[in-house]
Design a protein around this motif. Structure first.
Motif, mmCIF file in Angstrom:
data_model
loop_
_atom_site.group_PDB
_atom_site.id
_atom_site.type_symbol
_atom_site.label_atom_id
_atom_site.label_comp_id
_atom_site.label_asym_id
_atom_site.label_seq_id
_atom_site.Cartn_x
_atom_site.Cartn_y
_atom_site.Cartn_z
ATOM 1 N N THR A 502 -5.408 3.009 15.626
ATOM 2 C CA THR A 502 -5.280 3.073 14.432
ATOM 3 C C THR A 502 -4.099 2.393 13.798
ATOM 4 O O THR A 502 -2.982 2.921 13.980
ATOM 5 N N GLU A 503 -4.658 1.817 12.331
ATOM 6 C CA GLU A 503 -3.494 1.400 11.577
ATOM 7 C C GLU A 503 -3.748 2.246 10.008
ATOM 8 O O GLU A 503 -4.237 1.450 8.534
ATOM 9 N N GLY A 504 -3.397 3.492 9.779
ATOM 10 C CA GLY A 504 -4.060 3.896 8.976
ATOM 11 C C GLY A 504 -3.629 3.678 7.236
ATOM 12 O O GLY A 504 -3.527 3.730 6.510
ATOM 13 N N LEU A 505 -1.683 3.432 7.468
ATOM 14 C CA LEU A 505 -1.455 2.710 6.214
ATOM 15 C C LEU A 505 -0.591 1.486 6.179
ATOM 16 O O LEU A 505 -0.133 1.708 6.933
ATOM 17 N N TYR A 506 -0.309 1.211 5.576
ATOM 18 C CA TYR A 506 1.394 0.344 5.392
ATOM 19 C C TYR A 506 2.505 0.936 4.961
ATOM 20 O O TYR A 506 2.787 1.433 3.827
ATOM 21 N N LEU A 507 3.606 1.776 5.862
ATOM 22 C CA LEU A 507 4.709 2.049 5.643
ATOM 23 C C LEU A 507 5.481 2.104 4.643
ATOM 24 O O LEU A 507 5.682 2.435 3.842
ATOM 25 N N MET A 508 5.461 0.056 3.670
ATOM 26 C CA MET A 508 6.266 -0.361 2.923
ATOM 27 C C MET A 508 6.379 0.171 2.000
ATOM 28 O O MET A 508 6.785 -0.337 0.622
ATOM 29 N N HIS A 509 5.102 0.968 1.667
ATOM 30 C CA HIS A 509 5.075 0.969 0.092
ATOM 31 C C HIS A 509 4.666 2.461 0.061
ATOM 32 O O HIS A 509 4.814 2.744 0.618
ATOM 33 N N PRO A 510 5.839 2.287 -1.390
ATOM 34 C CA PRO A 510 6.137 3.611 -1.520
ATOM 35 C C PRO A 510 5.307 5.565 -1.228
ATOM 36 O O PRO A 510 5.201 5.957 -1.076
ATOM 37 N N ALA A 511 4.125 4.582 -2.106
ATOM 38 C CA ALA A 511 3.272 5.797 -2.030
ATOM 39 C C ALA A 511 2.233 5.921 -0.819
ATOM 40 O O ALA A 511 2.776 7.162 -0.514
ATOM 41 N N GLN A 512 2.347 5.421 -0.074
ATOM 42 C CA GLN A 512 2.201 5.646 1.193
ATOM 43 C C GLN A 512 3.893 5.916 2.089
ATOM 44 O O GLN A 512 2.872 6.927 3.403
#
Length: 543
Positions: A502-512
């Motif tokens: 699973t690749e649930g989110l994009y970690l480099m985005h501040p909100a995520q």
């Protein structure tokens, strides 16, 4: 993380409204008000997922920390868009930030993510990002240097003939992977269609094949008269004392059911260890044996079992045989092994499932992605840590549902990728989930719509991937990026169980990144996987 060559970037969520302004280098401050609830997964009557949690205000000392790109980093090439991303933090959500004179939004916790034109300069030149953060009378400055490589040209690696390596006088033979290691049943030698190409064939160590040529770092081996494949040079040592191709002839086949253990062995007598390929269909396994003559006169079925219906064979070419293992239902898992004088295909039965409590009694492997490697968020959250937090929440939820959980790691110590599916197999896993955060390559706009995705390799894992993906989009609430077949080691190395990544989110985005720092966010990610597993096993109970 998909690849060590890709740096992870997050999708725009709570700051989505800023994306157009960021591209235009506007200066307005980010909003922290919750976004309106939206229907997850693209509609279809599914429940509405809540917005991502608001980012809390942080007002610490002003200090610029650039996470990506690293100092003196060399980009692989000038990007197609001639723009790239830069992200990190400035220490205070009350600060303003410019990069090369362009205004960049700062999140309430001080994080920033920018998508900007590359600074001027040609290949080999040093390009400079000048960052200036201001809060009242306080000013902080930072310079980040990068270099550009030359634009790579598309050059297929295997168009021209590769010269044989000292093969004129007599053919040479290699023993793939060196001498076989019976205790390491998960060890496979990878065959590729081109040098450095995708993984396609998985061959038993100890298999003997003719050496057909070499390229830097790779050996071309002949599986039969119609097929050459490439393997790593280290996996192709010369076979001592072998001067002719092995004579591979199959004889009779027998089925050996172990009802208590939940599998049936299809035992094919064959004179020498063959190279092979397994293809799945809706209700069969197609086993191709290379450089092999089929001479099966009898198939011994024994008592009726739950797994295999019939076995048939045909000689599809002079030196290629095809065995069709017809199953009583869709494949759930299998394993190919060599036992003295026999190739064994162990076909797994579907476990007995309580439809009212589909996870009760199940054995689930949870694999917190990384380390080694892993991405880092703008404020310093490391992917291996976030993946472990989510995996621990998932473990607790599964145990509460009556499942047994295998954790491939429980600390921040590195675990080799190849060991993870082996750990799961050895402890009887019935499903495998690897938890990761996603990435983008240089030159990809992080503010394009992005969300959650799920990956599988073996075809029998696709139904699990579909259900887990549905769970992620319903619970996390980001864009449904879909399901992919992809060549990741942790879901590739063992077909014994359905496995997904699973690749649930994009970690480099501040909100995520902030989402993953909260217990709510960790539980929503974990709950998505939990619900996917529950629906998958519930469907198996009724099929």
């Amino acid at each position: 993380m998909k690849s060590r060559w890709f740096q992870r970037l997050p999708r725009v969520t709570a700051l989505t409204a800023l994306s157009a302004g960021l591209l235009a280098a506007c200066t307005r401050a980010p909003s922290t008000a919750p976004a309106p609830a939206r229907e997850a997964g693209g509609g279809g009557g599914r429940r509405v997922a809540p917005a991502l949690p608001a980012i809390p205000l942080v007002d610490s000392a002003l200090a610029i920390r650039v996470v990506y790109p690293p100092q003196d980093y060399r980009l692989a090439a000038r990007t197609p868009s001639d723009s790239n991303f830069i992200f990190g933090s400035v220490g205070s959500g009350r600060a303003t930030l410019t990069i090369n004179g362009a205004s960049v939004p700062v999140a309430p916790n001080g994080a920033f993510l920018a998508w900007l034109p590359l600074p001027p300069g040609g290949a080999g030149d040093t390009l400079r990002y000048a960052l200036v953060a201001t809060r009242g009378a306080d000013v902080a400055r930072e310079e980040r240097r990068v270099r550009l490589g030359s634009r790579p040209e598309a050059q297929p690696k295997d168009l021209a003939p590769v010269q044989p390596d000292s093969l004129v006088a007599a053919p040479q033979f290699v023993q793939l992977g060196g001498p076989p290691t019976p205790a390491d049943t998960d060890r496979m030698v990878v065959g590729r269609p081109t040098p450095g190409g995708t993984y396609r064939w998985f061959l038993l160590p100890g298999t003997v094949a003719q050496l057909a040529g070499r390229a830097p770092g790779f050996a071309r081996v002949r599986l039969d008269s119609m097929l050459d494949v490439w393997v790593d040079s280290a996996d192709a040592p010369i076979a001592t004392g072998v001067s002719a191709a092995p004579r591979r002839v199959t004889s009779n086949v027998r089925l050996r059911a172990d009802t208590a253990a939940g599998f049936t062995d299809v035992v094919i007598r064959v004179s020498e260890r063959p190279a092979y390929f397994v293809e799945e269909t809706a209700d069969a396994l197609l086993l191709t044996l290379y450089d092999t003559r089929a001479n099966t006169d009898q198939v011994s079925y024994g008592p009726t079992d739950r797994v295999v219906r019939t076995v048939s064979w045909e000689q599809v070419a002079n030196d290629r045989a095809l065995y069709t293992i017809n199953l009583r239902r869709a494949p759930f898992g299998y394993m190919v092994m060599w036992q003295p004088g026999s190739l064994v295909v162990r076909v797994r039965d579907v476990p007995r499932i309580d439809p009212d409590h589909p996870l009760r009694g199940r054995t689930i492997a949870v694999d917190p992605g990384h380390p080694p490697a892993g991405a880092t968020g703008p404020t310093g959250l490391w992917e291996p840590q976030a993946a472990l937090w989510v995996s621990e929440r998932l473990r607790d939820m599964l145990v509460a549902r009556g499942a047994k959980v295998i954790m491939t790691r429980t600390s921040m110590d590195a675990v080799p990728l190849g060991d993870r599916p082996t750990i799961a197999r050895q402890q009887g896993a019935e499903a495998f989930v690897s938890v990761h955060l996603n990435a983008l390559p240089d030159g990809a706009n992080p503010f394009a719509p992005r969300g959650s995705g799920t990956y599988f390799f073996h075809q029998h894992s696709e139904p699990l991937a579909r259900e887990v993906q549905r769970g992620l989009t319903e619970n996390i609430g980001l864009l449904d990026e879909g399901v992919y077949k992809a060549n990741f080691a942790v879901v590739r190395n063992s077909p014994w169980f359905p496995g997904v990544l699973t690749e649930g989110l994009y970690l480099m985005h501040p909100a995520q990144e902030n989402f993953l720092r909260t217990r709510e966010g960790q539980e929503r990610y974990a709950r998505g996987i939990l619900e996917g597993l529950e629906r998958y096993f519930a469907a198996l109970s009724s099929s």
